[in-house]
Design a protein around this motif. Structure first.
Motif, PDB file in Angstrom:
ATOM      1  N   LEU A  60      12.044  -8.201  19.098  1.00 37.03           N
ATOM      2  CA  LEU A  60      13.149  -8.838  18.115  1.00 37.03           C
ATOM      3  C   LEU A  60      12.613  -8.476  16.667  1.00 37.03           C
ATOM      4  CD1 LEU A  60      15.732 -10.180  17.703  1.00 37.03           C
ATOM      5  CD2 LEU A  60      14.996 -12.358  17.535  1.00 37.03           C
ATOM      6  N   ASP A  61      11.533  -8.898  16.412  1.00 35.08           N
ATOM      7  CA  ASP A  61      10.958  -8.530  15.080  1.00 35.08           C
ATOM      8  C   ASP A  61      10.858  -7.278  14.585  1.00 35.08           C
ATOM      9  OD1 ASP A  61      10.294 -11.496  14.922  1.00 35.08           O
ATOM     10  OD2 ASP A  61       8.171 -11.253  15.166  1.00 35.08           O
ATOM     11  N   GLY A  62      10.561  -6.314  15.372  1.00 31.28           N
ATOM     12  CA  GLY A  62      10.572  -4.975  15.291  1.00 31.28           C
ATOM     13  C   GLY A  62      12.132  -4.448  15.315  1.00 31.28           C
TER      14      GLY A  62
ATOM     15  N   LYS B 123       7.929   1.593  12.516  1.00 24.05           N
ATOM     16  CA  LYS B 123       7.196   0.700  13.484  1.00 24.05           C
ATOM     17  C   LYS B 123       6.846  -0.235  12.620  1.00 24.05           C
ATOM     18  CE  LYS B 123       6.915   3.575  16.981  1.00 24.05           C
ATOM     19  NZ  LYS B 123       7.420   2.717  18.193  1.00 24.05           N
ATOM     20  N   LEU B 124       6.930  -1.508  12.896  1.00 24.35           N
ATOM     21  CA  LEU B 124       6.385  -3.045  12.608  1.00 24.35           C
ATOM     22  C   LEU B 124       5.062  -2.948  13.352  1.00 24.35           C
ATOM     23  CD1 LEU B 124       6.649  -5.631  10.952  1.00 24.35           C
ATOM     24  CD2 LEU B 124       7.685  -6.499  13.140  1.00 24.35           C
ATOM     25  N   ARG B 125       3.830  -3.042  12.500  1.00 29.24           N
ATOM     26  CA  ARG B 125       2.720  -3.069  13.278  1.00 29.24           C
ATOM     27  C   ARG B 125       2.057  -4.105  12.755  1.00 29.24           C
ATOM     28  NH1 ARG B 125      -0.754   1.907  15.393  1.00 29.24           N
ATOM     29  NH2 ARG B 125      -2.865   1.115  14.867  1.00 29.24           N
ATOM     30  N   ASN B 126       1.389  -4.816  13.787  1.00 27.03           N
ATOM     31  CA  ASN B 126       0.586  -6.197  13.202  1.00 27.03           C
ATOM     32  C   ASN B 126      -0.744  -5.997  13.935  1.00 27.03           C
ATOM     33  OD1 ASN B 126       2.504  -7.456  11.957  1.00 27.03           O
ATOM     34  ND2 ASN B 126       3.320  -8.068  13.925  1.00 27.03           N
ATOM     35  N   SER B 127      -1.310  -4.729  14.314  1.00 27.16           N
ATOM     36  CA  SER B 127      -2.589  -4.468  15.173  1.00 27.16           C
ATOM     37  C   SER B 127      -3.399  -3.695  14.269  1.00 27.16           C
ATOM     38  CB  SER B 127      -2.279  -3.792  16.280  1.00 27.16           C
ATOM     39  OG  SER B 127      -1.637  -2.394  16.076  1.00 27.16           O
ATOM     40  N   GLY B 128      -3.277  -3.760  12.829  1.00 30.52           N
ATOM     41  CA  GLY B 128      -4.339  -2.966  11.970  1.00 30.52           C
ATOM     42  C   GLY B 128      -3.776  -1.938  11.399  1.00 30.52           C
TER      43      GLY B 128
ATOM     44  N   ALA C 142       2.241  -1.571   8.376  1.00 29.94           N
ATOM     45  CA  ALA C 142       0.821  -1.389   8.293  1.00 29.94           C
ATOM     46  C   ALA C 142       0.084  -0.355   7.224  1.00 29.94           C
ATOM     47  CB  ALA C 142       0.070  -1.183   9.513  1.00 29.94           C
ATOM     48  N   ASP C 143      -1.139  -0.733   6.769  1.00 33.84           N
ATOM     49  CA  ASP C 143      -1.845   0.257   5.784  1.00 33.84           C
ATOM     50  C   ASP C 143      -1.985   1.768   6.871  1.00 33.84           C
ATOM     51  OD1 ASP C 143      -2.743   1.726   3.877  1.00 33.84           O
ATOM     52  OD2 ASP C 143      -4.180  -0.057   3.540  1.00 33.84           O
ATOM     53  N   ALA C 144      -2.822   2.632   6.298  1.00 34.83           N
ATOM     54  CA  ALA C 144      -3.461   3.719   6.984  1.00 34.83           C
ATOM     55  C   ALA C 144      -5.190   3.731   6.642  1.00 34.83           C
ATOM     56  CB  ALA C 144      -2.863   5.014   6.423  1.00 34.83           C
ATOM     57  N   SER C 145      -5.849   4.163   7.329  1.00 36.96           N
ATOM     58  CA  SER C 145      -7.272   4.335   7.101  1.00 36.96           C
ATOM     59  C   SER C 145      -7.572   5.817   7.582  1.00 36.96           C
ATOM     60  CB  SER C 145      -7.884   3.229   8.206  1.00 36.96           C
ATOM     61  OG  SER C 145      -7.687   3.776   9.399  1.00 36.96           O
ATOM     62  N   GLY C 146      -8.856   5.923   6.727  1.00 35.36           N
ATOM     63  CA  GLY C 146      -9.427   7.089   6.807  1.00 35.36           C
ATOM     64  C   GLY C 146      -8.548   8.443   6.202  1.00 35.36           C
ATOM     65  N   VAL C 147      -8.550   9.267   6.881  1.00 28.51           N
ATOM     66  CA  VAL C 147      -8.046  10.591   6.321  1.00 28.51           C
ATOM     67  C   VAL C 147      -6.333  10.538   6.497  1.00 28.51           C
ATOM     68  CG1 VAL C 147      -9.591  12.272   6.627  1.00 28.51           C
ATOM     69  CG2 VAL C 147      -8.252  11.822   8.513  1.00 28.51           C
ATOM     70  N   ALA C 148      -5.998   9.280   7.398  1.00 34.58           N
ATOM     71  CA  ALA C 148      -4.598   9.017   7.222  1.00 34.58           C
ATOM     72  C   ALA C 148      -4.070   8.688   6.285  1.00 34.58           C
ATOM     73  CB  ALA C 148      -4.293   8.095   8.381  1.00 34.58           C
ATOM     74  N   ARG C 149      -4.958   8.029   5.214  1.00 39.92           N
ATOM     75  CA  ARG C 149      -4.659   7.667   3.677  1.00 39.92           C
ATOM     76  C   ARG C 149      -3.961   8.836   3.022  1.00 39.92           C
ATOM     77  NH1 ARG C 149      -4.839   2.728   2.680  1.00 39.92           N
ATOM     78  NH2 ARG C 149      -4.859   3.059   0.373  1.00 39.92           N
ATOM     79  N   ASP C 150      -4.456  10.035   3.229  1.00 38.90           N
ATOM     80  CA  ASP C 150      -3.629  11.144   2.576  1.00 38.90           C
ATOM     81  C   ASP C 150      -2.257  11.258   2.776  1.00 38.90           C
ATOM     82  OD1 ASP C 150      -6.364  11.577   1.552  1.00 38.90           O
ATOM     83  OD2 ASP C 150      -6.750  12.958   3.263  1.00 38.90           O
ATOM     84  N   LEU C 151      -1.853  10.926   3.720  1.00 38.60           N
ATOM     85  CA  LEU C 151      -0.267  10.980   4.039  1.00 38.60           C
ATOM     86  C   LEU C 151       0.389   9.757   3.475  1.00 38.60           C
ATOM     87  CD1 LEU C 151      -0.714  11.970   7.669  1.00 38.60           C
ATOM     88  CD2 LEU C 151      -0.117  13.530   5.947  1.00 38.60           C
TER      89      LEU C 151
ATOM     90  N   GLY D  57       3.358   3.351   4.038  1.00 35.75           N
ATOM     91  CA  GLY D  57       2.811   2.228   4.855  1.00 35.75           C
ATOM     92  C   GLY D  57       2.866   0.998   3.981  1.00 35.75           C
ATOM     93  N   VAL D  58       2.292  -0.182   4.470  1.00 37.09           N
ATOM     94  CA  VAL D  58       2.214  -1.534   3.634  1.00 37.09           C
ATOM     95  C   VAL D  58       3.687  -1.866   3.148  1.00 37.09           C
ATOM     96  CG1 VAL D  58       0.979  -3.042   2.441  1.00 37.09           C
ATOM     97  CG2 VAL D  58      -0.128  -0.633   3.267  1.00 37.09           C
ATOM     98  N   LEU D  59       4.739  -1.405   3.895  1.00 46.84           N
ATOM     99  CA  LEU D  59       6.196  -2.076   3.594  1.00 46.84           C
ATOM    100  C   LEU D  59       6.277  -3.097   4.553  1.00 46.84           C
ATOM    101  CD1 LEU D  59       8.631  -1.546   1.943  1.00 46.84           C
ATOM    102  CD2 LEU D  59       9.657  -0.422   3.879  1.00 46.84           C
ATOM    103  N   THR D  60       5.583  -4.154   4.287  1.00 48.33           N
ATOM    104  CA  THR D  60       5.650  -5.636   4.736  1.00 48.33           C
ATOM    105  C   THR D  60       7.283  -5.850   4.922  1.00 48.33           C
ATOM    106  OG1 THR D  60       5.159  -6.861   2.827  1.00 48.33           O
ATOM    107  CG2 THR D  60       3.445  -5.893   4.332  1.00 48.33           C
ATOM    108  N   GLU D  61       7.439  -6.792   5.754  1.00 47.20           N
ATOM    109  CA  GLU D  61       8.628  -7.569   5.810  1.00 47.20           C
ATOM    110  C   GLU D  61       9.123  -8.249   4.467  1.00 47.20           C
ATOM    111  OE1 GLU D  61       9.193  -9.078  10.319  1.00 47.20           O
ATOM    112  OE2 GLU D  61       7.113  -9.153   9.230  1.00 47.20           O
ATOM    113  N   ARG D  62       8.144  -8.779   3.814  1.00 49.31           N
ATOM    114  CA  ARG D  62       8.336  -9.408   2.633  1.00 49.31           C
ATOM    115  C   ARG D  62       8.607  -8.357   1.447  1.00 49.31           C
ATOM    116  NH1 ARG D  62       8.255 -13.201  -1.248  1.00 49.31           N
ATOM    117  NH2 ARG D  62       6.837 -13.238  -3.048  1.00 49.31           N
ATOM    118  N   LEU D  63       7.733  -7.416   1.465  1.00 46.72           N
ATOM    119  CA  LEU D  63       8.234  -6.028   0.451  1.00 46.72           C
ATOM    120  C   LEU D  63       9.645  -5.666   0.771  1.00 46.72           C
ATOM    121  CD1 LEU D  63       4.867  -4.567  -0.034  1.00 46.72           C
ATOM    122  CD2 LEU D  63       6.026  -5.939  -1.733  1.00 46.72           C
TER     123      LEU D  63
END
Length: 185
Positions: free
Chosen positions: A17-19, A83-88, A125-134, A168-174
């Motif tokens: 439901l949250d997703g 994708k609503l993601r809470n797993s990092g 969620a955010d992105a890490s490593g080389v995924a941050r380039d996207l 990324g990092v488009l949280t529900e609040r944002l």
């Protein structure tokens, strides 16, 4: 067969439901931005036949309109997965797996076989490593071609550079704040 405890079922239903609510919010934001603010789309399709979350044909840049990115020079089809993601954060491996995923529906990577299509993952969620380039900060912003992670070239062989991004990092609040900002204009 082992039955799931009631709290697991309730937790799974709440996550679904949250997703769904997050996807609805992103859809409202996309419609407001693309149809009212930048006026780059005349229509948006929710849950299109390709089974992604939303899709829109964006018009070529028009003179005098402020563009969120200099890369938007021609009209293109925008395919969005939410994708609503809470797993990092998304690693490049996680993102690649998402692009390849699909047995009942066509994997997202196949949208990029068409050079006139761009793919955007919108996620909490955010992105890490080389995924941050996207990473980008909006619907019509695209990363520079030279920052494309080389490890994705095998998965996406049809010139995806500059046509794939993660908002990324488009949280529900944002997300709520973005919608409120547009509504209050």
């Amino acid at each position: 067969m082992t039955a799931l405890p009631p709290e697991s079922v309730a937790g799974g239903a709440k996550a679904a439901l949250d997703g769904y609510e997050y996807q609805l919010g992103v859809s409202v934001l996309a419609a407001l931005r693309l149809m009212l603010i930048t006026k780059s789309a005349s229509r948006i399709t929710l849950e299109p036949a390709n089974e992604e979350d939303l899709e829109s044909d964006l018009e070529p840049a028009t003179p005098g309109r402020v563009q969120p990115s200099a890369n938007v020079a021609d009209g293109y089809k925008l395919v969005v997965q939410v994708k609503l993601r809470n797993s990092g954060p998304w690693s490049i491996t996680d993102f690649e797996a998402l692009l390849k995923r699909g047995t009942t529906r066509r994997p997202a990577k196949h949208h990029l076989d068409d050079p006139g299509t761009r793919y955007l993952l919108i996620t909490s969620a955010d992105a890490s490593g080389v995924a941050r380039d996207l990473l980008v900060q909006g619907l019509e912003e695209w990363p520079e071609e030279q920052t494309f992670p080389a490890s994705l070239s095998g998965t996406l062989p049809h010139g995806p550079e500059g046509r794939i991004a993660i908002w990324g990092v488009l949280t529900e609040r944002l997300l709520d704040l973005e919608i409120s900002d547009i509504r209050d204009r």
